[in-house]
Write a protein that holds these residues in place. Structure first.
Motif, PDB file in Angstrom:
ATOM      1  N   ARG A   1       0.839  -1.199   0.000  1.00 20.99           N
ATOM      2  CA  ARG A   1       0.000   0.000   0.000  1.00 20.99           C
ATOM      3  C   ARG A   1       0.867   1.239   0.000  1.00 20.99           C
ATOM      4  O   ARG A   1       1.846   1.317   0.728  1.00 20.99           O
ATOM      5  CB  ARG A   1      -0.913   0.027   1.222  1.00 20.99           C
ATOM      6  CG  ARG A   1      -1.626   1.380   1.381  1.00 20.99           C
ATOM      7  CD  ARG A   1      -2.670   1.337   2.436  1.00 20.99           C
ATOM      8  NE  ARG A   1      -3.906   0.950   1.767  1.00 20.99           N
ATOM      9  CZ  ARG A   1      -5.097   1.122   2.279  1.00 20.99           C
ATOM     10  NH1 ARG A   1      -5.239   1.624   3.479  1.00 20.99           N
ATOM     11  NH2 ARG A   1      -6.166   0.761   1.605  1.00 20.99           N
TER      12      ARG A   1
ATOM     13  N   GLY B   1      -3.011   3.788  -3.054  1.00 19.62           N
ATOM     14  CA  GLY B   1      -2.988   2.780  -4.101  1.00 19.62           C
ATOM     15  C   GLY B   1      -2.560   1.458  -3.478  1.00 19.62           C
ATOM     16  O   GLY B   1      -1.658   1.433  -2.640  1.00 19.62           O
ATOM     17  N   ASP B   2      -3.211   0.401  -3.847  1.00 19.33           N
ATOM     18  CA  ASP B   2      -2.921  -0.930  -3.303  1.00 19.33           C
ATOM     19  C   ASP B   2      -2.658  -1.907  -4.440  1.00 19.33           C
ATOM     20  O   ASP B   2      -3.191  -1.760  -5.532  1.00 19.33           O
ATOM     21  CB  ASP B   2      -4.117  -1.502  -2.524  1.00 19.33           C
ATOM     22  CG  ASP B   2      -4.485  -0.693  -1.309  1.00 19.33           C
ATOM     23  OD1 ASP B   2      -3.601  -0.033  -0.755  1.00 19.33           O
ATOM     24  OD2 ASP B   2      -5.664  -0.726  -0.921  1.00 19.33           O
ATOM     25  N   VAL B   3      -1.869  -2.912  -4.135  1.00 15.41           N
ATOM     26  CA  VAL B   3      -1.743  -4.056  -5.024  1.00 15.41           C
ATOM     27  C   VAL B   3      -1.561  -5.290  -4.143  1.00 15.41           C
ATOM     28  O   VAL B   3      -0.802  -5.261  -3.183  1.00 15.41           O
ATOM     29  CB  VAL B   3      -0.598  -3.899  -6.050  1.00 15.41           C
ATOM     30  CG1 VAL B   3       0.749  -3.820  -5.389  1.00 15.41           C
ATOM     31  CG2 VAL B   3      -0.647  -4.997  -7.086  1.00 15.41           C
TER      32      VAL B   3
ATOM     33  N   TYR C   1      -4.065  -8.104  -7.853  1.00 15.74           N
ATOM     34  CA  TYR C   1      -5.284  -7.318  -7.740  1.00 15.74           C
ATOM     35  C   TYR C   1      -4.928  -5.884  -7.345  1.00 15.74           C
ATOM     36  O   TYR C   1      -4.675  -5.603  -6.183  1.00 15.74           O
ATOM     37  CB  TYR C   1      -6.221  -7.925  -6.697  1.00 15.74           C
ATOM     38  CG  TYR C   1      -6.733  -9.287  -7.084  1.00 15.74           C
ATOM     39  CD1 TYR C   1      -7.833  -9.414  -7.914  1.00 15.74           C
ATOM     40  CD2 TYR C   1      -6.093 -10.435  -6.648  1.00 15.74           C
ATOM     41  CE1 TYR C   1      -8.295 -10.664  -8.295  1.00 15.74           C
ATOM     42  CE2 TYR C   1      -6.546 -11.689  -7.012  1.00 15.74           C
ATOM     43  CZ  TYR C   1      -7.646 -11.795  -7.837  1.00 15.74           C
ATOM     44  OH  TYR C   1      -8.097 -13.026  -8.206  1.00 15.74           O
ATOM     45  N   PRO C   2      -4.927  -4.943  -8.307  1.00 19.54           N
ATOM     46  CA  PRO C   2      -4.637  -3.547  -7.988  1.00 19.54           C
ATOM     47  C   PRO C   2      -5.906  -2.777  -7.612  1.00 19.54           C
ATOM     48  O   PRO C   2      -7.018  -3.153  -8.007  1.00 19.54           O
ATOM     49  CB  PRO C   2      -4.055  -3.013  -9.296  1.00 19.54           C
ATOM     50  CG  PRO C   2      -4.735  -3.832 -10.354  1.00 19.54           C
ATOM     51  CD  PRO C   2      -4.949  -5.192  -9.743  1.00 19.54           C
TER      52      PRO C   2
END
Length: 85
Positions: A5, A21-23, A38-39
């Protein structure tokens, strides 16, 4: 699985704005046993309200999450109110 994150915040008089923003990388043997990525992105705002309340609104979008009809891309919204005693 693993999650990365990134986040940034701005604060002003009586409010705070966050963006992130996450991935996520997830391996699930039930879905083929390989890693899937999964972004997602999101934002949140917190503001002071009347009568010593704090209000928070958070929004997020998952680009690869599946909707109930099978299409990609989901949104989530959460509204929270706090009262200080």
């Amino acid at each position: 699985g693993a999650v990365l994150r990134t986040a940034t915040s701005w604060a002003g008089r009586g409010f705070r704005l966050d963006t992130f923003g996450d991935v996520a990388a997830v391996e699930d043997p039930g879905f083929g046993g390989r890693n899937r990525v999964y972004p997602g992105i999101g934002a949140a705002v917190e503001v002071g309200g009347p009568a010593r309340t704090l209000w928070s609104v958070e929004w997020g979008h998952g680009f690869r999450a599946r909707r109930s009809d099978g299409r990609l891309g989901t949104h989530s919204i959460r509204v929270t109110g706090f009262r200080v005693f």
